[in-house]
Design a protein around this motif. Structure first.
Motif, mmCIF file in Angstrom:
data_model
loop_
_atom_site.group_PDB
_atom_site.id
_atom_site.type_symbol
_atom_site.label_atom_id
_atom_site.label_comp_id
_atom_site.label_asym_id
_atom_site.label_seq_id
_atom_site.Cartn_x
_atom_site.Cartn_y
_atom_site.Cartn_z
ATOM 1 N N PHE A 233 0.722 -1.156 0.094
ATOM 2 C CA PHE A 233 0.085 -0.140 -0.121
ATOM 3 C C PHE A 233 0.700 1.145 0.107
ATOM 4 O O PHE A 233 0.495 2.342 0.273
ATOM 5 C CB PHE A 233 -0.870 -0.046 1.215
ATOM 6 C CG PHE A 233 -1.876 -1.016 1.303
ATOM 7 C CD1 PHE A 233 -2.943 -1.196 0.551
ATOM 8 C CD2 PHE A 233 -1.583 -2.244 2.135
ATOM 9 C CE1 PHE A 233 -3.823 -2.431 0.697
ATOM 10 C CE2 PHE A 233 -2.430 -3.354 2.246
ATOM 11 C CZ PHE A 233 -3.643 -3.453 1.511
ATOM 12 N N ASP A 234 2.063 1.178 -0.452
ATOM 13 C CA ASP A 234 2.976 2.388 -0.499
ATOM 14 C C ASP A 234 2.559 3.683 -1.124
ATOM 15 O O ASP A 234 2.595 4.652 -0.653
ATOM 16 C CB ASP A 234 4.452 2.018 -0.960
ATOM 17 C CG ASP A 234 5.397 2.786 -0.778
ATOM 18 O OD1 ASP A 234 5.684 3.137 0.321
ATOM 19 O OD2 ASP A 234 5.804 3.373 -1.782
ATOM 20 N N SER A 235 1.764 3.305 -2.249
ATOM 21 C CA SER A 235 1.274 4.411 -3.000
ATOM 22 C C SER A 235 0.203 5.252 -2.147
ATOM 23 O O SER A 235 0.114 6.365 -2.172
ATOM 24 C CB SER A 235 0.733 3.892 -4.428
ATOM 25 O OG SER A 235 -0.181 2.967 -4.285
ATOM 26 N N ILE A 236 -0.512 4.478 -1.383
ATOM 27 C CA ILE A 236 -1.670 5.130 -0.690
ATOM 28 C C ILE A 236 -1.072 5.764 0.671
ATOM 29 O O ILE A 236 -1.314 7.003 1.158
ATOM 30 C CB ILE A 236 -2.715 4.030 0.072
ATOM 31 C CG1 ILE A 236 -3.381 3.747 -1.551
ATOM 32 C CG2 ILE A 236 -3.589 4.624 0.874
ATOM 33 C CD1 ILE A 236 -4.651 2.249 -1.192
ATOM 34 N N LEU A 237 -0.294 4.953 1.426
ATOM 35 C CA LEU A 237 0.391 5.347 2.789
ATOM 36 C C LEU A 237 1.258 6.675 2.536
ATOM 37 O O LEU A 237 1.206 7.307 3.216
ATOM 38 C CB LEU A 237 1.119 4.146 3.265
ATOM 39 C CG LEU A 237 0.030 3.000 3.802
ATOM 40 C CD1 LEU A 237 0.976 2.052 4.216
ATOM 41 C CD2 LEU A 237 -0.900 3.644 4.752
ATOM 42 N N SER A 238 1.877 6.740 1.445
ATOM 43 C CA SER A 238 3.025 7.735 1.353
ATOM 44 C C SER A 238 2.266 9.146 1.001
ATOM 45 O O SER A 238 3.099 10.138 1.103
ATOM 46 C CB SER A 238 3.822 7.347 0.015
ATOM 47 O OG SER A 238 3.163 7.163 -1.143
ATOM 48 N N GLU A 239 1.174 9.032 0.533
ATOM 49 C CA GLU A 239 0.273 10.356 0.432
ATOM 50 C C GLU A 239 -0.144 10.791 1.755
ATOM 51 O O GLU A 239 -0.669 11.887 1.643
ATOM 52 C CB GLU A 239 -0.811 10.066 -0.586
ATOM 53 C CG GLU A 239 -0.328 9.771 -1.708
ATOM 54 C CD GLU A 239 0.664 10.967 -2.450
ATOM 55 O OE1 GLU A 239 0.392 12.166 -2.314
ATOM 56 O OE2 GLU A 239 1.581 10.318 -3.248
ATOM 57 N N ALA A 240 -0.221 9.912 2.635
ATOM 58 C CA ALA A 240 -1.035 10.417 3.909
ATOM 59 C C ALA A 240 -0.097 11.416 4.819
ATOM 60 O O ALA A 240 1.183 11.570 4.728
ATOM 61 C CB ALA A 240 -1.159 9.067 4.908
ATOM 62 N N LEU A 241 -0.813 12.229 5.801
ATOM 63 C CA LEU A 241 0.029 13.077 6.513
ATOM 64 C C LEU A 241 0.282 12.311 7.752
ATOM 65 O O LEU A 241 -0.316 11.499 8.125
ATOM 66 C CB LEU A 241 -1.055 14.341 6.974
ATOM 67 C CG LEU A 241 -1.566 15.101 5.638
ATOM 68 C CD1 LEU A 241 -2.610 16.072 5.942
ATOM 69 C CD2 LEU A 241 -0.387 15.714 5.065
ATOM 70 N N GLN A 242 1.563 13.003 8.263
ATOM 71 C CA GLN A 242 2.242 12.173 9.481
ATOM 72 C C GLN A 242 1.492 12.970 10.781
ATOM 73 O O GLN A 242 1.568 14.102 10.542
ATOM 74 C CB GLN A 242 3.470 11.801 9.194
ATOM 75 C CG GLN A 242 3.790 10.932 8.038
ATOM 76 C CD GLN A 242 5.265 10.738 8.033
ATOM 77 O OE1 GLN A 242 6.079 12.014 8.095
ATOM 78 N NE2 GLN A 242 5.891 9.628 7.819
ATOM 79 N N HIS A 243 1.647 12.435 11.734
ATOM 80 C CA HIS A 243 1.435 12.944 13.126
ATOM 81 C C HIS A 243 2.992 13.110 13.928
ATOM 82 O O HIS A 243 3.590 12.195 13.742
ATOM 83 C CB HIS A 243 0.518 12.059 13.707
ATOM 84 C CG HIS A 243 -0.752 12.221 13.109
ATOM 85 N ND1 HIS A 243 -1.923 13.115 13.145
ATOM 86 C CD2 HIS A 243 -0.973 11.169 12.347
ATOM 87 C CE1 HIS A 243 -2.941 12.624 12.614
ATOM 88 N NE2 HIS A 243 -2.365 11.361 11.921
ATOM 89 N N ASN A 244 3.108 14.061 14.829
ATOM 90 C CA ASN A 244 4.082 14.049 15.688
ATOM 91 C C ASN A 244 3.699 13.538 16.951
ATOM 92 O O ASN A 244 2.713 13.949 17.556
ATOM 93 C CB ASN A 244 4.664 15.601 15.697
ATOM 94 C CG ASN A 244 5.304 16.135 14.421
ATOM 95 O OD1 ASN A 244 6.142 15.128 13.632
ATOM 96 N ND2 ASN A 244 5.135 17.343 14.139
#
Length: 809
Positions: free
Chosen positions: A256-267
């Protein structure tokens, strides 16, 4: 009519609400089942299952968000083998709903803080690992994870705290790196190297004096016995040289790299480890158990991962987690172990056997009952009869060949397991292969092992069966027939002192007399300790004790029940003639003399005498270390008796501590006199406090409310018990020091090497007492150092105490 309509409407509304509640509970249960079972074997692929589940959870998010958050945050801890599956699922949900991802991060951080605060160290470690894997799914930013790592490194570098605390923070980081190391290497290589350098500096400086006490073998041939942090550090360094590429962890998020790489990350928020408190208990260190290497496995099969390959650690950790989840169900445990994923890529049977023996030999004590490992190995042999029995036989041969350097505690566990295993397979074994032990001296570990196994098999079978199971040449190592030795009935017994009174007492006991009648008879016996002048009254009458104890126990020797009945009926007689420690030791000598050929019966009788307070714990300890027991000193049953004596004392102290704590709590929860007064304006507040107090702190109906005087008396009893406990440990360790020091001096005088088999057994038993009762002995560590283990003591003896001190340093 109107009233009936109102009633009908109420009932209709009630049924509707109940139906709604039932439907909600059913949906919640369905969601929980879907989340828990994701990753189990199905006809669909894991990727499609994860996509489908993420869509289902997204649809129900508004209604069941708290439920979903709780389950998703608990599953990676309860089922750590699915860590990457749940991180992928959370990553997909984060890509669909950024706010949910933020709430999940907050939830998992709260769980981490709570686990550390509550001392749930394994749960906290798994949470750190899961948070690290969340970086791979673009849920958490790599920079904030590095901040978490920095805070753990700061905790590991803290001064003035126990090393076991600092070790845990370092261990939590090292176990997380195989999951996230590649990601950090690609994006934060300099920061990763900085963390690795800090870890290396810590590991170089830490004290490892405890390692010698935790090793199964005291030598590194043929396999090194490494301390767990040092071994894991070597594995992580090897992983770094391989550019953080490992071949065991299944990573479904790569699909799912193409989907997950577009997600915003949390600190991650700032996570500061709580300060150390004196009451906090940290995990003890251990030594990694190694029994096999690739040369022990079949050449045609898959290769065993190297000792310092991270795959070896990952596979072993996974197997240990399977044991943790299923240890109460031996059949399910055996099934799950054999169903290990990627089992065709590793010599699974060898790794399972090594892991189970590492659990069995774990120091200072196994995680679960020793017999549970034996049951699991039997189930494995049943499920895999073509390979598992051969691997287990090979392991047994390896353990036997290395038994010369095995520590005494693991020696006892090996004896117990092997004898139990034999009893389940008709006592069949290739005894001819071990005939070399017959030419060795009796205290040699191999000869001692075979002899002790025969003794344990006797407990699990019967004398004739044990004699038939081995070749005749083993007869010198076979135990004698387990029967009482009543010296007054053997040839020449009629001429022994007290023989006439024995006959009279036997006739009297057959008539079932009262304790007073028995006491009247034995008090007529002359006292051999009384001198002619009669100036000093002896502390006890050894002849009276000998006649009474031997006669009564011989008459009750048909069974444990007969013996226990005699001890119970004539309890007052025992207490009358054995009022002091010398008399109790004299009585124990007579018990031993009667049951010297039946160690199991001897141990049971001593245990019963301790329970009924016929003898005190200190008397048993002094009897074991007396010269009369010197011929039996290296036999295992003697130390079984000593350990059951110490455990009896420890349980007594723990029980009194709990009673005092409960009474104090009830006293605090009870209303004061002023609160119970009708005229007191604060009476209502007192009633409210009483109502809101905990159920466990308030006395139940019929229970007596403790008063301050009652609690003080209970505390006095506790102080007396703690004093007895300390005195017991002082006696045990003082006796060890005396006999070991005398042995060393005698050998120096005679110009002989003091490091004999007897010396090694005795030092091993000293170490065993420290390890088996480390929690209780630690309370008196300062006293022991001041009074017994002083700097002028022989260094070989002092090292054992220093190793114990380093265990929790």
């Amino acid at each position: 009519m109107s009233r009936r309509k109102r009633d009908d409407g109420y009932e209709h509304g009630y049924r509707k609400r109940r139906r709604v509640v039932s439907e909600q509970a059913e949906i919640e249960d369905r969601l929980e089942s879907l989340i828990i079972r994701v990753g189990d074997k199905t006809s669909s692929s894991l990727e499609s299952n994860l996509e489908g589940l993420a869509s289902v959870l997204e649809a129900d998010m508004n209604t069941y968000k708290s439920k979903i958050l709780r389950i998703l945050s608990e599953c990676p801890i309860q089922m750590p083998e699915k860590c990457t599956i749940y991180s992928t699922l959370v990553g997909l949900l984060n890509a669909k709903n950024y706010n949910f991802g933020g709430e999940f991060v907050e939830q998992i951080v709260r769980n981490l803080k709570e686990a550390i605060r509550e001392g749930q160290w394994e749960s906290a470690r798994l949470i750190v690992r899961f948070i690290s894997d969340m970086v791979n799914c673009h849920i958490v930013s790599a920079s904030s994870l590095l901040q978490l790592y920095d805070s753990f490194i700061d905790a590991a570098m803290e001064q003035g705290v126990p090393q076991v605390r600092r070790d845990w923070y370092m261990y939590a980081l090292l176990t997380a790196l195989p999951w996230v190391g590649r990601e950090l290497f690609e994006k934060k290589e300099n920061d990763l190297e900085r963390i690795m350098a800090a870890m290396e500096g810590y590991l170089r400086r830490r004290n490892t004096a405890h390692v010698a006490a935790l090793r199964v073998w005291n030598c590194d041939t043929p396999h090194p016995q490494e301390e767990y942090l040092e071994c894991l550090w070597a594995q992580v360094r090897k992983l770094r040289t391989d550019e953080w590429q490992e071949r065991h962890i299944y990573r479904p998020y790569l699909a799912f790299d193409s989907i997950l790489s577009e997600a915003l990350q949390h600190n991650l928020p700032v996570i500061l480890p709580p300060p150390h408190t004196a009451s906090t208990q940290y995990p003890l260190p251990w030594v990694v158990f190694r029994m096999f290497d690739y040369t022990d496995c079949p050449e045609a099969g898959p290769l065993l991962p190297g000792t310092h390959s991270v795959e070896r650690y990952l596979i072993e950790e996974h197997l240990h987690q399977i044991v943790t989840r299923h240890h109460n169900e031996r059949k399910e445990l055996a099934t799950q172990l054999l169903a290990f994923p990627q089992r065709n890529k590793i010599p699974l049977e060898y790794m399972i056997v090594e892991v189970l023996f590492s659990e069995l030999f774990h120091m200072p004590s196994p995680r679960y009952l020793e017999i549970s490992y034996g049951c699991t190995l039997i189930e494995l042999c049943k499920l895999q009869p073509s390979t598992m029995p051969q691997v287990l036989a090979q392991a047994t041969e390896l353990l036997y060949e290395r038994i010369d350097t095995m520590n005494a505690t693991c020696f006892d566990r090996f004896v117990s397991w092997f004898s139990y295993h034999l009893s389940n397979f008709q006592f069949r074994w290739s005894w001819d292969d071990w005939q070399n032990c017959l030419s060795l001296e009796k205290d040699h570990p191999k000869a001692k092992f075979v002899s002790e196994v025969f003794g344990k098999c006797l407990r699990l079978s019967y004398f004739k069966r044990v004699n038939e199971m081995v070749p005749e040449c083993y007869s010198p190592l076979l135990p004698p027939k387990p029967e009482p030795y009543f010296k007054y009935q053997v040839e020449g017994g009629s001429g022994l002192p007290g023989a006439t009174q024995v006959q009279a007492l036997t006739e009297l006991l057959r008539k079932k007399p009262t304790p007073e009648e028995v006491l009247e008879l034995i008090q007529q016996l002359p006292n051999p300790l009384k001198d002619d002048d009669g100036d000093m009254e002896p502390s006890h009458n050894p002849l009276a004790i000998e006649v009474f104890v031997q006669t009564l126990l011989h008459l009750g020797s048909k069974s444990f029940t007969h013996t226990f009945a005699g001890l119970a009926k004539y309890h007052s007689v025992f207490k009358n003639i054995c009022e002091n420690e010398e008399a109790q030791i004299c009585m124990l000598r007579q018990v031993y003399e009667l049951w010297q050929h039946h160690p199991q019966f001897l141990g049971v009788v001593v245990d019963k005498m301790l329970k009924t307070q016929i003898v005190e714990c200190c008397a048993v300890a002094n009897w074991i270390f007396s010269r009369d027991m010197a011929p039996e000193f290296t036999r295992s049953y003697i130390w079984e008796i000593l350990h059951l004596t110490i455990r009896k004392m420890n349980k007594h102290v723990v029980r009194l501590e709990k009673e005092v704590a409960d009474a104090r709590a009830k006293l605090r929860a009870a209303p004061s006199d002023s609160e119970s007064s009708d005229d007191d304006p604060n009476r209502e507040a007192g009633e409210k406090r009483r109502r809101t107090s905990s159920n466990k702190d308030t006395p139940k109906d019929g229970e007596e409310q403790p008063t301050e005087e009652m609690v003080e008396r209970m505390e006095e009893r506790l102080e007396a018990a703690q004093s007895d406990q300390k005195n017991l440990f002082l006696i045990v360790f003082q006796r060890f020091i005396m006999i070991l020091s005398e042995h060393v001096v005698r050998c120096d005088t005679d110009g002989k090497d003091f490091n004999t088999f007897w010396y090694q057994w005795t030092v091993g038993r000293l170490q065993q007492v420290f390890m088996a009762h480390h929690e209780q002995v630690e309370k008196y560590s300062q006293t022991l150092e001041t009074l017994l283990f002083t700097h002028d003591l022989d260094g070989n003896i002092l090292d054992t105490f220093r190793q114990f001190q380093a265990l929790r340093s």
